[in-house]
Design a protein around this motif. Structure first.
Motif, PDB file in Angstrom:
ATOM      1  N   UNK A 194       0.833  -1.214   0.000  1.00  0.00           N
ATOM      2  CA  UNK A 194       0.000   0.000   0.000  1.00  0.00           C
ATOM      3  C   UNK A 194       0.862   1.257   0.000  1.00  0.00           C
ATOM      4  N   UNK A 195       1.996   1.232   0.697  1.00  0.00           N
ATOM      5  CA  UNK A 195       2.852   2.417   0.779  1.00  0.00           C
ATOM      6  C   UNK A 195       3.431   2.802  -0.571  1.00  0.00           C
ATOM      7  N   UNK A 196       3.517   1.847  -1.492  1.00  0.00           N
ATOM      8  CA  UNK A 196       4.060   2.133  -2.823  1.00  0.00           C
ATOM      9  C   UNK A 196       2.974   2.608  -3.784  1.00  0.00           C
ATOM     10  N   UNK A 201      -2.653   9.019   4.862  1.00  0.00           N
ATOM     11  CA  UNK A 201      -2.684   8.148   6.038  1.00  0.00           C
ATOM     12  C   UNK A 201      -3.160   6.725   5.756  1.00  0.00           C
ATOM     13  N   UNK A 202      -3.631   6.443   4.571  1.00  0.00           N
ATOM     14  CA  UNK A 202      -4.216   5.125   4.272  1.00  0.00           C
ATOM     15  C   UNK A 202      -3.228   3.970   4.455  1.00  0.00           C
ATOM     16  N   UNK A 203      -2.017   4.052   3.964  1.00  0.00           N
ATOM     17  CA  UNK A 203      -1.107   2.900   4.122  1.00  0.00           C
ATOM     18  C   UNK A 203      -0.898   2.487   5.572  1.00  0.00           C
ATOM     19  N   UNK A 204      -0.736   3.455   6.491  1.00  0.00           N
ATOM     20  CA  UNK A 204      -0.537   3.119   7.905  1.00  0.00           C
ATOM     21  C   UNK A 204      -1.792   2.511   8.505  1.00  0.00           C
ATOM     22  N   UNK A 205      -2.976   3.081   8.185  1.00  0.00           N
ATOM     23  CA  UNK A 205      -4.227   2.540   8.710  1.00  0.00           C
ATOM     24  C   UNK A 205      -4.462   1.112   8.197  1.00  0.00           C
ATOM     25  N   UNK A 206      -4.217   0.909   6.902  1.00  0.00           N
ATOM     26  CA  UNK A 206      -4.429  -0.417   6.315  1.00  0.00           C
ATOM     27  C   UNK A 206      -3.471  -1.441   6.927  1.00  0.00           C
ATOM     28  N   UNK A 219     -12.251 -10.313  10.938  1.00  0.00           N
ATOM     29  CA  UNK A 219     -12.292  -9.487   9.735  1.00  0.00           C
ATOM     30  C   UNK A 219     -12.592  -8.020  10.033  1.00  0.00           C
ATOM     31  N   UNK A 220     -12.333  -7.193   9.035  1.00  0.00           N
ATOM     32  CA  UNK A 220     -12.751  -5.786   9.026  1.00  0.00           C
ATOM     33  C   UNK A 220     -13.844  -5.675   7.975  1.00  0.00           C
ATOM     34  N   UNK A 221     -15.039  -5.228   8.387  1.00  0.00           N
ATOM     35  CA  UNK A 221     -16.191  -5.258   7.479  1.00  0.00           C
ATOM     36  C   UNK A 221     -16.716  -3.843   7.276  1.00  0.00           C
ATOM     37  N   UNK A 222     -16.888  -3.515   5.984  1.00  0.00           N
ATOM     38  CA  UNK A 222     -17.517  -2.239   5.574  1.00  0.00           C
ATOM     39  C   UNK A 222     -16.874  -1.021   6.264  1.00  0.00           C
ATOM     40  N   UNK A 223     -15.581  -0.927   6.167  1.00  0.00           N
ATOM     41  CA  UNK A 223     -14.881   0.227   6.714  1.00  0.00           C
ATOM     42  C   UNK A 223     -14.658   1.242   5.603  1.00  0.00           C
ATOM     43  N   UNK A 225     -12.776   4.065   3.708  1.00  0.00           N
ATOM     44  CA  UNK A 225     -11.404   4.522   3.533  1.00  0.00           C
ATOM     45  C   UNK A 225     -11.354   5.531   2.386  1.00  0.00           C
ATOM     46  N   UNK A 226     -10.320   6.383   2.389  1.00  0.00           N
ATOM     47  CA  UNK A 226     -10.155   7.370   1.332  1.00  0.00           C
ATOM     48  C   UNK A 226      -8.763   7.187   0.697  1.00  0.00           C
ATOM     49  N   UNK A 227      -8.681   6.278  -0.257  1.00  0.00           N
ATOM     50  CA  UNK A 227      -7.396   6.068  -0.923  1.00  0.00           C
ATOM     51  C   UNK A 227      -7.054   7.260  -1.816  1.00  0.00           C
ATOM     52  N   UNK A 228      -5.780   7.650  -1.798  1.00  0.00           N
ATOM     53  CA  UNK A 228      -5.340   8.773  -2.615  1.00  0.00           C
ATOM     54  C   UNK A 228      -4.161   8.328  -3.464  1.00  0.00           C
ATOM     55  N   UNK A 229      -4.246   8.688  -4.725  1.00  0.00           N
ATOM     56  CA  UNK A 229      -3.164   8.420  -5.676  1.00  0.00           C
ATOM     57  C   UNK A 229      -2.576   9.757  -6.064  1.00  0.00           C
TER      58      UNK A 229
END
Length: 267
Positions: A194-196, A201-206, A219-223, A225-229
């Protein structure tokens, strides 16, 4: 000797010259019924004529014949004894040979039974293997069908699907995941983390979520997230992540699905 004199009295001995004139005669009288035999005396140029009474000659003949028959009977008897002894040895050898043949036949019969048993065992094993092969073939067909169904689902679903190992590296993604991450092909994400891919903050949270999943299996269900590219528009996704287990039930990674909910968040 007396024996020779007695027999010479019954034998006429005459010495003849070359003209067969008698020069000397001894023994029986010429008028007797005699059997005459001539013996040439080459050294004296003379012939020795021996005559013996016919009766005496016949007696001697029969006596000689009797002796001959006696000798022949002894020889024949000896031959019969030798033949009997030889036959006894031959019979003994034949009996021993037959015993060895019987033993060899018994051994061959035993080995034939062993081979028959081994053949039956091999045939049974072959039948078992054939049954196992049929089951394996059927299982492979089912597995191939299930893989086809899973691949069809992963490749055609509009949501992003991903699989990761215990170090957070992508080991499989679908085309939707490659698209959301800014890649043209799924193969380009394999081995990345994810860090690449994401910024913020998404890579650390994931990473924190996936570590808890690996430790607890929860499991983690229906969380949300806001991925940014880098260079991309902001997006919102609804993520479900679960533990990825091997055939033995051991946790070997994580997998999940991310559905884009950007439009719903913007309403």
């Amino acid at each position: 000797s007396r024996f020779a004199t007695r027999h010479l009295n019954q034998v006429e001995v005459t010495l003849l010259d070359d003209n067969r004139e008698p020069h000397f005669s001894f023994g029986a009288s010429p008028g007797d019924d005699l059997l005459r035999h001539d013996a040439r005396l080459g050294r004296f140029d003379s012939t020795l004529q021996i005559a013996q009474p016919r009766a005496e000659a016949l007696a001697d003949f029969y006596q000689a014949r009797g002796i001959l028959f006696f000798v022949l009977s002894l020889v024949s008897g000896g031959l019969l004894v030798v033949a009997a002894l030889g036959t006894r040895h031959v019979v003994k050898d034949l009996r021993e040979a037959n015993q060895r043949i019987d033993q060899a036949n018994h051994e061959l019969s035993r080995r034939a039974k062993d081979l028959q048993s081994a053949h039956e065992a091999l045939q049974l094993r072959s039948d078992e293997l054939a049954t196992s092969n049929l089951k394996l073939s059927f299982t492979n067909q089912q597995l191939a069908h299930e893989q086809y169904l899973l691949k069809s689902l992963v490749e055609t679903i509009p949501d992003a699907v991903f699989f990761k190992d215990r170090k957070g590296r992508f080991i499989r993604v679908n085309q939707a995941m490659a698209r959301d991450a800014g890649f043209s092909r799924p193969e380009e994400l394999l081995g990345k983390t994810d860090a690449e891919i994401w910024s913020g903050d998404l890579p650390a949270e994931a990473s924190d979520d996936e570590r808890r999943i690996l430790e607890t299996g929860c499991p983690v269900i229906n969380k949300e997230e806001q991925p940014k590219v880098n260079g991309g528009d902001p997006r919102w996704v609804l993520v479900t992540k679960m533990a990825l287990r091997d055939e033995a039930g051991e946790i070997v990674g994580t997998f999940g699905v991310a559905r884009d909910i950007t439009q719903r968040k913007q309403m």
